[in-house]
Design an enzyme around this catalytic site. Structure first.
Site, PDB file in Angstrom:
ATOM      1  CB  CYS A 156       2.430  -6.095   5.458  1.00 13.26           C
ATOM      2  SG  CYS A 156       0.946  -6.720   6.259  1.00 13.26           S
ATOM      3  CG  HIS A 294       2.334  -0.256   4.851  1.00 16.12           C
ATOM      4  ND1 HIS A 294       2.507  -1.287   3.963  1.00 16.12           N
ATOM      5  CD2 HIS A 294       1.780  -0.815   5.969  1.00 16.12           C
ATOM      6  CE1 HIS A 294       2.084  -2.423   4.496  1.00 16.12           C
ATOM      7  NE2 HIS A 294       1.635  -2.163   5.713  1.00 16.12           N
ATOM      8  CG  HIS A 328      -2.988  -4.655   3.370  1.00 14.02           C
ATOM      9  ND1 HIS A 328      -1.815  -5.125   2.834  1.00 14.02           N
ATOM     10  CD2 HIS A 328      -2.691  -4.301   4.663  1.00 14.02           C
ATOM     11  CE1 HIS A 328      -0.855  -5.067   3.728  1.00 14.02           C
ATOM     12  NE2 HIS A 328      -1.361  -4.558   4.848  1.00 14.02           N
TER      13      HIS A 328
END
Length: 400
Positions: A156, A294, A328
Site C-alpha cells: 500500500c 492512510h 482503498h
C-alpha cells in the site's frame, strides 16, 4: 540540491477523472460504494464506465494489461497531458511506477483443475498481466517516458515510494523530469477472497455508503477500491525554463520497515515515526497544516496512526482520510492521496472524514465537515502489509 515541483497531475477513481468533478461529488456526498455481484457480504468502490481508449486511443496491446495497469496508464497519460511536455521531450524522462499483484485469477484462468491450466483459448502473452513492470513498459511504449525507471511493489506504500524515489533522483541532479505514480485494482473475486482470509475487509449488513469509516470507533475493516494516479515531477529550473504551471513542491520524503509482522502494523508505530520525522527533517521541519492519513478503517491501522499523528503533531494539523470517499486503492493509494491533496490546495477546501461519528482518538483534529483551510505544508502518509511505512511532505506553491 535541486528543488522538485509538480507540473502535471492525473487521477482516476470512483468519483471521476477530473479534480473539479471529484470535488463536486464530494461536496454532494456522492460516493460509489456497492456490493459486488460475486460476494454480497463485502462492499467495494469501483470505477464505473472506464474506457482506456478515451485516454490513449486504440492500441493493440491493451489486452495484455490487467485492470490496475490500465487505470495507471490512463492516469499517466492525463498527468503528461496536463504537464505540457511534448512527446519529443520525453525520451530522457524518468519513470517510477507503483504496482500491486494481479489477483483476478478466476478472470484470467477460467478453468483450473488439479493444478493444471486449460490452455485452450488463452492469449499468447497472458503472462504480461502478472509481470510487475508491464505498466512501466506500457507507459514507455505508449507515452514515451524512457529514462531511468523503477517498478515499486511495496504493497500500500508503492506509489508513494515511487514518487519519493523520483523526488530523490531529481533533487540530486540525476534526472530533470520524471513521471511517478501507480495503478491498482483488487475488487476481483480473487482479491476479495485474499483479503477476507486475512480478516482485513469490512463485512456487514449495513448500507454500503456507511461501510468505510476511518478513525470511527465502530470501524471494522477497509473497502477495496481501484484507480490510478500519476504526477509529473521536475526540477524547478526545468519547470521555469519551459514556463510550466506548478501545482506544488515536494520537500521531504522517507520510508522505513517495521520488521515486526507480515500483515499487522507495529502498534507502537516506532519505525513509522522514524519515517515521518525523517521526511519532516528533510523538508526543513515545517509547520504542517494538513495530514492526509492512510486511514484504512481497520482497527489496527487507525489506532496506530492516530497515536502516531498525536505524538508527532499534537492536535494542530487538520487530518483527513480520502479512503473514506474512494475506498482503498492499494498500491495506487499514495499517489491518489497526493493528487487529491493537491486539489485541496487548489480549492482551499478540505473534505471531512466520511462516516466519522465517534472518533477513536480525541487527541487529533479530525476533519468533520467541509471547511476552508489555509494550507502551507501537508503530509501524505501510507502504511502497508509487510510493515512498509512512507511519508511525503508537500509545500503549496506560492510562486517562490
Amino acid at each position: 540540491m535541486q528543488r522538485v515541483v509538480i507540473t502535471g497531475r492525473g487521477v482516476i477513481c470512483s468519483l471521476g477523472e477530473r479534480l473539479p468533478d471529484i470535488r463536486a461529488r464530494m461536496a454532494s456526498d456522492d460516493g460509489v460504494f456497492c456490493r459486488p455481484d460475486f460476494d454480497g457480504e463485502v462492499v467495494t468502490c469501483p470505477v464505473e464506465d472506464f474506457d482506456l481508449t478515451r485516454h490513449i486511443g486504440r492500441w493493440k496491446h491493451r489486452r495484455y494489461l490487467n485492470r490496475g495497469a490500465s487505470l495507471g496508464l490512463a492516469a499517466a497519460s492525463m498527468a503528461l497531458q496536463e504537464s505540457g511536455i511534448a512527446d519529443s521531450q520525453r525520451q530522457e524522462m524518468g519513470l517510477f511506477a507503483g504496482v500491486g499483484p494481479h489477483l483476478d485469477i478466476a478472470g484470467t484462468f477460467a478453468h483450473i483443475a488439479h493444478g493444471v491450466l486449460d490452455e485452450q483459448g488463452m492469449e499468447a502473452l497472458w503472462l504480461l498481466r502478472f509481470l510487475p513492470n508491464t505498466l512501466a513498459g506500457a507507459i514507455a511504449q505508449r507515452l514515451g517516458a524512457r529514462g531511468e525507471n523503477l517498478t515499486v511493489a511495496t504493497a500500500c506504500t508503492a506509489s508513494l515510494q515511487a514518487i519519493g524515489e523520483a523526488w530523490n533522483r531529481i533533487r540530486f541532479g540525476q534526472l530533470r523530469q520524471a513521471l511517478a505514480g501507480g495503478g491498482d485494482s483488487r475488487i476481483s473475486s480473487g482479491g476479495i477472497l485474499g483479503y477476507k482470509r486475512a480478516d482485513a475487509l469490512y463485512r456487514g449488513e449495513g448500507p454500503p455508503a456507511e461501510a468505510c469509516r476511518p478513525f470511527d470507533s465502530s470501524r471494522s475493516g477497509f473497502i477495496c477500491g481501484e484507480g490510478g494516479a500519476f504526477v509529473v515531477l521536475e526540477s524547478l529550473e526545468s519547470a521555469q525554463e519551459r514556463g510550466a504551471a506548478i501545482y506544488g513542491e515536494l520537500t521531504g520524503y522517507a520510508c522505513t520497515m517495521d520488521g515486526l509482522s507480515l500483515t499487522a502494523p507495529d502498534p507502537l508505530a516506532c519505525q513509522a515515526e522514524v519515517a515521518l520525522r525523517r521526511s519532516l527533517e528533510r523538508a526543513g521541519d515545517p509547520v504542517v497544516d494538513l495530514v492526509c492519513a492512510h486511514g484504512t478503517g481497520t482497527p489496527l491501522n487507525d489506532a496506530m496512526e492516530a497515536e502516531l499523528i498525536g505524538r508527532v503533531f499534537g492536535d494542530r494539523p487538520l487530518v483527513t482520510a480520502f479512503k473514506s470517499w474512494i475506498g482503498h486503492l492499494s498500491a495506487a493509494s499514495g499517489a491518489a492521496d497526493l493528487v487529491l491533496a493537491l486539489g485541496c490546495l487548489e480549492s482551499g477546501q478540505v473534505p471531512p472524514v466520511r462516516n466519522l461519528h465517534q472518533p477513536c482518538h480525541h487527541g487529533i483534529r479530525l476533519s468533520r465537515e467541509f471547511q476552508p483551510v489555509a494550507v502551507e505544508h501537508l503530509v501524505v502518509q501510507n502504511f502497508g502489509f509487510g510493515g512498509q511505512n512512507a511519508a511525503l511532505v508537500v509545500r503549496a506553491w506560492n510562486g517562490r
